[in-house]
Write an enzyme that holds these catalytic residues in place. Structure first.
Site, short mmCIF file in Angstrom:
data_model
loop_
_atom_site.label_atom_id
_atom_site.label_comp_id
_atom_site.label_asym_id
_atom_site.label_seq_id
_atom_site.Cartn_x
_atom_site.Cartn_y
_atom_site.Cartn_z
N ASN A 37 18.35 11.22 -5.55
CA ASN A 37 18.60 11.04 -6.75
C ASN A 37 19.83 10.38 -7.69
OD1 ASN A 37 20.13 13.23 -6.72
ND2 ASN A 37 20.17 14.35 -7.67
N TYR A 38 20.86 9.67 -6.99
CA TYR A 38 22.12 9.39 -7.92
C TYR A 38 22.17 8.10 -6.92
CZ TYR A 38 21.61 11.98 -12.31
OH TYR A 38 21.79 12.81 -13.56
N GLY B 173 23.71 16.17 -1.05
CA GLY B 173 22.42 16.69 -0.67
C GLY B 173 22.10 17.72 -0.10
N GLY C 173 23.45 18.87 4.47
CA GLY C 173 24.98 19.31 5.10
C GLY C 173 25.89 20.37 5.98
N GLU D 8 28.39 18.66 -1.25
CA GLU D 8 27.92 19.08 -2.42
C GLU D 8 26.28 19.17 -2.31
OE1 GLU D 8 31.14 19.64 -5.35
OE2 GLU D 8 28.46 19.90 -5.36
N CYS E 280 20.22 18.74 -9.06
CA CYS E 280 20.88 19.01 -8.38
C CYS E 280 20.97 20.70 -9.60
CB CYS E 280 22.19 19.43 -7.83
SG CYS E 280 23.66 18.43 -8.46
N THR E 281 21.36 19.52 -10.93
CA THR E 281 21.92 20.80 -11.22
C THR E 281 20.56 21.39 -12.55
OG1 THR E 281 22.54 18.91 -13.20
CG2 THR E 281 24.71 20.18 -11.29
N ARG F 286 26.42 18.15 -14.19
CA ARG F 286 27.15 17.63 -13.29
C ARG F 286 28.84 17.62 -14.38
NH1 ARG F 286 27.92 12.67 -10.74
NH2 ARG F 286 25.61 12.62 -10.80
#
Ligand code: NAP
Ligand code: G3P
Length: 478
Positions: A158-159, A234, A238, A253, A287-288, A440
């Site tokens: 996503n980034y 990810g 992880g 993260e 994620c946020t 973030r």
């Protein structure tokens, strides 16, 4: 050539000897759009050797020179924002405006990191022995922050640019070398970003970018003996990596289930705006993202009505048209999201809109009267589906938030700032936003996940520090 983007090692673009490639499927067309090399283990070994060698001289490169090169690449990332954004649009269906923002934000992160690195790595500590009982002042102790060595960076889809440079820049300013394994979806955007580092003129072998499915080449990378640190962002992959990696520092993260607690004195217009922005930006693939709303029953109807009205205004369609809601990244992701919706339907959630999906495109969906027995109350859809749970006390909201396996961020809307701070203290998450949606950014703020959301802390300063170790020199006076 054969239309397969090359991987990057020893300062050159190379074809893999595997003769195999990995397709990148455009989420909108569901057709292959790009192809990248499926690198071999031998190619990984070679670039690891070079990373190890190049790091030795890089660590001796003066701090100001490292910073100078980073400022150059920051400018190049901004110059190349259009082609990088174009890749993000085609590979991960990121709306083109957000895609361009990611490239500019990445340039800003690299520049800030260069400045911050010069500051915090340019100073150490000086200690004297007689501050400890029984000692005379016969020992002088000097400490410095030194690099870890070879850092393996693994960012998520996503980034693929911003969450790559958020690892690469701190690694480099601290004197490390970097091996980047980009996400398959987003790999070409990442390769373009790497090309900016290439153009900036970093030493050969210092930076490499290996492509190939994480499920195929991933373990070989994360268990490689020459890796001195892994910085991973990810999903629960992880957690598996943390069990396989050696005795090396890990920066993880992972997922999130960010809760948004709405108290009865909240500014409901502000809350509704943040719930829609936080819950549906980039189709909830952050994620946020706001992933569960916990609203006091007394204001729930008013809040849900305001959110519904704003959801109705969201545009749904192509990333090329800057639609608010665009196709989610893969068919399997869309299927996973659909599974959560079907479960909620079967268990009696209130559907504020009709569920609608065309290919990977899922229309924004607000689910009211969600209960704890529904999967959507706990699982991370990573899609444009947002559950609302009605609560009758603040304690109930905090309990739900803390019962989650995740602990990334949370947010609370209230006009009573002291109550907000008490709630923040009680929420077991890395960050709590008061009167705004989780985020973030800005990228110099500390960013960390607790519990299954991660280990270690990101944010530029913390990332730089996590990519160093302490070296102590003691001068013993006669
Ligand atoms: P993912 O499937 O876990 O993949 C993340 C990265 O790991 C990708 O580059 C992937 O490569 C690679 N990978 C996959 N299997 C691997 C293995 N066995 N060994 C080494 N690397 C491996 O996550 P995603 O789908 O890209 O992103 C979505 C998830 O990431 C969500 O859960 C989201 O919450 C989380 N996320 C968290 C944050 C945060 O800051 N906390 C930020 C963004 C996303 P391939 O693409 O080739 O599989
Ligand atoms: O995807 C999780 C995180 O990296 C999102 O960043 O700035 O959109 O909150 P941001």
């Amino acid at each position: 050539g054969d239309g397969v983007f090359k991987y990057y090692s020893s300062g050159e673009w190379k074809k893999s000897s595997s003769g195999k490639s990995v397709p990148i499927i455009n989420p909108t067309t569901r057709q292959p759009h790009f192809k990248v090399q499926a690198c071999t283990q031998e190619e990984v070994n070679k670039l690891m050797e070079e990373a190890k060698t190049a790091q030795k001289s890089w660590a001796k490169t003066p701090l100001w020179k490292r910073a100078e090169l980073l400022h150059k690449v920051a400018a190049l990332l901004k110059e190349h924002k259009v082609p990088i954004a174009e890749c993000l649009v085609k590979e991960i269906a990121k709306p083109s405006k957000d895609a361009a923002t990611e490239a500019v934000r990445s340039g800003d992160l690299v520049s800030y990191c260069a400045e911050e690195g010069v500051r915090i790595l340019g100073e150490g500590k000086f200690l004297v022995s007689d501050s400890f009982p029984g000692n005379e002042r016969t020992k002088y102790c000097l400490t410095a922050k030194v690099p870890l060595g070879v850092i393996l960076a693994i960012p998520p889809f996503n980034y693929p640019v911003n969450l790559a440079v958020s690892k690469i820049a701190p690694a480099l300013i601290a004197g490390n070398s970097i091996v980047l394994k980009p996400p398959t979806q987003g790999a070409v955007a990442a390769l373009h970003m790497v090309h900016c580092f290439h153009l900036a003129g970093f030493p050969k072998g210092l930076i490499s970018c290996v492509t190939g499915r994480g499920s195929e080449i991933g373990d070989f990378l994360t268990m490689h003996p020459m890796v001195n640190c892994i910085s991973f962002t990810g999903g629960d992959t992880g957690i598996a990596i943390s069990k396989k990696a050696g005795m090396i520092p890990l920066q993880m993260e992972l997922g999130g289930k960010d809760a948004c607690i709405i108290l009865d004195d909240a500014d409901l217009d502000l809350a509704a705006a943040n719930i829609v922005k936080g819950g549906f930006s980039y189709s909830g693939q952050r994620c946020t993202a706001v992933k569960v709303v916990l609203v006091m029953e007394s204001v729930a109807n008013a809040l849900v009505d305001k959110v519904k009205a704003k959801v109705a205004k969201l545009t749904v369609g192509l990333p090329e048209d800057d639609s608010d809601i665009t196709p989610v990244v893969t068919e399997s992701s869309a299927n996973f999201i659909e599974g959560l919706v079907v479960d909620a339907k079967q268990k009696g959630a209130t559907f504020c809109q009709e569920y609608r999906r065309e290919g990977n495109l899922i229309w924004p969906l607000l689910l009211d009267n969600v209960r704890s027995d529904m999967r959507i109350a706990w699982e991370e859809p990573f899609g444009p589906v947002l559950p609302v749970i009605r609560i009758t006390s603040v304690e109930e909201g905090i309990h739900h938030c803390n019962a989650s396996n995740f602990g990334l961020q949370g947010c609370v809307f209230t006009r009573d700032i002291s109550k907000a701070i008490l709630i923040s203290d009680a929420m077991e998450t890395g960050t709590v936003q008061i009167n705004s949606a989780p985020a973030r950014g800005p990228d110099h703020f500390p960013f960390q996940g607790l519990k299954d959301s991660g280990i270690g802390s990101q944010g530029i300063t913390n990332s730089i520090n996590m990519m160093t170790k302490i070296k102590t020199t003691v001068i013993n006076l006669p």
